[in-house]
Write a protein that holds these residues in place. Structure first.
Motif, PDB file in Angstrom:
ATOM      1  N   ASN A 149       1.707  -7.110   2.798  1.00  0.00           N
ATOM      2  CA  ASN A 149       1.795  -6.786   4.220  1.00  0.00           C
ATOM      3  C   ASN A 149       2.387  -5.405   4.429  1.00  0.00           C
ATOM      4  N   GLU A 150       3.441  -5.069   3.644  1.00  0.00           N
ATOM      5  CA  GLU A 150       4.092  -3.786   3.779  1.00  0.00           C
ATOM      6  C   GLU A 150       3.177  -2.648   3.353  1.00  0.00           C
ATOM      7  N   TYR A 151       2.218  -2.961   2.507  1.00  0.00           N
ATOM      8  CA  TYR A 151       1.331  -1.927   1.988  1.00  0.00           C
ATOM      9  C   TYR A 151       0.183  -1.617   2.942  1.00  0.00           C
ATOM     10  N   ARG A 152      -0.032  -2.457   3.925  1.00  0.00           N
ATOM     11  CA  ARG A 152      -1.250  -2.362   4.728  1.00  0.00           C
ATOM     12  C   ARG A 152      -1.293  -1.129   5.611  1.00  0.00           C
ATOM     13  N   ALA A 153      -0.242  -0.846   6.315  1.00  0.00           N
ATOM     14  CA  ALA A 153      -0.267   0.292   7.221  1.00  0.00           C
ATOM     15  C   ALA A 153       1.154   0.707   7.527  1.00  0.00           C
ATOM     16  N   GLU A 191      -7.254   5.071   5.704  1.00  0.00           N
ATOM     17  CA  GLU A 191      -6.886   4.338   4.498  1.00  0.00           C
ATOM     18  C   GLU A 191      -6.379   5.278   3.409  1.00  0.00           C
ATOM     19  N   ALA A 192      -6.938   6.491   3.353  1.00  0.00           N
ATOM     20  CA  ALA A 192      -6.414   7.481   2.409  1.00  0.00           C
ATOM     21  C   ALA A 192      -4.986   7.872   2.769  1.00  0.00           C
ATOM     22  N   ARG A 193      -4.699   7.992   4.075  1.00  0.00           N
ATOM     23  CA  ARG A 193      -3.335   8.311   4.505  1.00  0.00           C
ATOM     24  C   ARG A 193      -2.370   7.179   4.148  1.00  0.00           C
ATOM     25  N   ILE A 194      -2.824   5.929   4.286  1.00  0.00           N
ATOM     26  CA  ILE A 194      -1.979   4.783   3.928  1.00  0.00           C
ATOM     27  C   ILE A 194      -1.648   4.824   2.437  1.00  0.00           C
ATOM     28  N   LEU A 195      -2.641   5.090   1.602  1.00  0.00           N
ATOM     29  CA  LEU A 195      -2.405   5.175   0.162  1.00  0.00           C
ATOM     30  C   LEU A 195      -1.451   6.322  -0.163  1.00  0.00           C
ATOM     31  N   ALA A 196      -1.564   7.416   0.603  1.00  0.00           N
ATOM     32  CA  ALA A 196      -0.720   8.585   0.346  1.00  0.00           C
ATOM     33  C   ALA A 196       0.735   8.340   0.714  1.00  0.00           C
ATOM     34  N   THR A 197       1.005   7.338   1.559  1.00  0.00           N
ATOM     35  CA  THR A 197       2.398   7.054   1.920  1.00  0.00           C
ATOM     36  C   THR A 197       3.164   6.460   0.744  1.00  0.00           C
ATOM     37  N   ARG A 198       2.435   5.875  -0.221  1.00  0.00           N
ATOM     38  CA  ARG A 198       3.065   5.310  -1.409  1.00  0.00           C
ATOM     39  C   ARG A 198       2.255   5.774  -2.627  1.00  0.00           C
ATOM     40  N   PRO A 199       2.343   7.051  -2.958  1.00  0.00           N
ATOM     41  CA  PRO A 199       1.474   7.628  -3.991  1.00  0.00           C
ATOM     42  C   PRO A 199       1.660   7.017  -5.376  1.00  0.00           C
ATOM     43  N   VAL A 200       2.911   6.699  -5.724  1.00  0.00           N
ATOM     44  CA  VAL A 200       3.159   6.132  -7.054  1.00  0.00           C
ATOM     45  C   VAL A 200       2.528   4.754  -7.176  1.00  0.00           C
ATOM     46  N   PHE A 251     -10.554  -0.206   1.632  1.00  0.00           N
ATOM     47  CA  PHE A 251     -11.645  -0.035   0.675  1.00  0.00           C
ATOM     48  C   PHE A 251     -11.544   1.287  -0.085  1.00  0.00           C
ATOM     49  N   MET A 252     -10.645   2.169   0.302  1.00  0.00           N
ATOM     50  CA  MET A 252     -10.420   3.364  -0.497  1.00  0.00           C
ATOM     51  C   MET A 252      -9.676   3.015  -1.785  1.00  0.00           C
ATOM     52  N   LEU A 253      -8.847   1.969  -1.744  1.00  0.00           N
ATOM     53  CA  LEU A 253      -8.203   1.514  -2.971  1.00  0.00           C
ATOM     54  C   LEU A 253      -9.224   0.855  -3.891  1.00  0.00           C
ATOM     55  N   SER A 254     -10.044  -0.040  -3.346  1.00  0.00           N
ATOM     56  CA  SER A 254     -11.059  -0.685  -4.187  1.00  0.00           C
ATOM     57  C   SER A 254     -12.062   0.341  -4.704  1.00  0.00           C
ATOM     58  N   TYR A 255     -12.330   1.370  -3.904  1.00  0.00           N
ATOM     59  CA  TYR A 255     -13.205   2.463  -4.364  1.00  0.00           C
ATOM     60  C   TYR A 255     -12.572   3.191  -5.549  1.00  0.00           C
ATOM     61  N   GLY A 256     -11.260   3.451  -5.466  1.00  0.00           N
ATOM     62  CA  GLY A 256     -10.581   4.113  -6.572  1.00  0.00           C
ATOM     63  C   GLY A 256     -10.651   3.303  -7.850  1.00  0.00           C
ATOM     64  N   VAL A 257     -10.462   1.982  -7.740  1.00  0.00           N
ATOM     65  CA  VAL A 257     -10.541   1.105  -8.914  1.00  0.00           C
ATOM     66  C   VAL A 257     -11.965   1.079  -9.457  1.00  0.00           C
TER      67      VAL A 257
END
Length: 252
Positions: free
Chosen positions: A4-8, A89-98, A224-230
């Motif tokens: 949930n915390e990872y979503r947005a 979704e790219a911005r969401i992923l960038a908030t927790r890059p590690v 889906f940017m995360l699933s795209y990366g995988v």
């Protein structure tokens, strides 16, 4: 950290963000319609583009050009339809890059484990015609030509269709679990449709990969940017292995 915390950044699932509600649009209809129509044509109808054989006598190169054109147009249409989601979704992923960077290899490892489990379940390994075609393409063409198609374009189009549309948007109207199952089944089927009969040993690697991609997508709050990366990383690993391992060993 929970899913949930990872979503947005707001902590809310994407579907609850008013300006980015998961509704089907005309752009989605165009992109999905194009994908389905031309996928069926490429799978079931022998396509002889006038002048192509004279211009490109090598059948392998001609097949590459057709697939590149198909996925390039599909990628542009998908990006137009989902550009707002891609940016957010790219911005969401960038908030927790590690965490985001770690999840990609974790997802790839999970696909490998899932495929191994599937192999144990079926009790036999059977290479799909599609996989053999990809191996032939990779071994006979430059990686500078293969990577844009196999690693960049194809995974993006497939994640847009099978995760973003079939789960993210369809789940507004249908049960989420049913959408996930449909996504996995259709994702596996399109890789062998029109090429060979459906059989569990052939389908299993694609079912395993599809299940992991669905799991990553849903866990991350329909990102889906995360699933795209995988997906892209998994394809890149496959390409590297095909180039690195001698053909005779690959056959084994």
């Amino acid at each position: 950290m929970t899913a949930n915390e990872y979503r947005a950044p707001s902590g809310r699932p994407p579907a609850q963000i008013p300006w980015l509600a998961y509704r089907f649009t005309r752009s989605d209809a165009v992109a999905a319609g194009y994908y389905v129509l031309f996928l069926l044509l490429l799978s079931f109808v022998p396509i002889d583009i006038p002048g192509l054989s004279a211009l490109i006598p090598d059948p392998l190169v001609a097949a590459y050009v057709i697939n590149l054109a198909f996925y390039a147009v599909g990628g542009v249409l998908a990006l137009i339809a989902a550009r707002a989601y891609v940016a957010r979704e790219a911005r969401i992923l960038a908030t927790r890059p590690v965490l985001s960077a770690a999840l990609i290899p974790i997802g790839v490892i999970l696909t490998i484990i899932a495929s191994m489990v599937g192999l144990i379940i079926t009790g036999e390994a059977e290479t799909a015609v599609n996989q053999e075609a990809v191996q032939g393409l990779v071994t006979q063409m430059s990686p500078w030509l293969v990577v844009p198609l196999v690693v960049v374009l194809a995974p993006f189009v497939e994640e847009y269709i099978f995760r973003h549309l079939l789960i993210g948007k369809l789940s507004r109207y249908w049960n989420t679990w049913a959408c996930c199952i449909l996504s996995v089944l259709l994702f596996a089927s399109i890789h062998i449709v029109g090429k060979e009969s459906l059989s569990l040993p052939v389908l299993m690697p694609y079912l395993a990969t599809g299940a992991v991609l669905v799991g990553m997508y849903v866990w991350a709050g329909n990102n889906f940017m995360l699933s795209y990366g995988v997906h892209a990383a998994k394809n890149l690993l496959s390409v590297v292995i095909i180039y690195a391992v001698p053909p005779e060993l690959l056959q084994q």
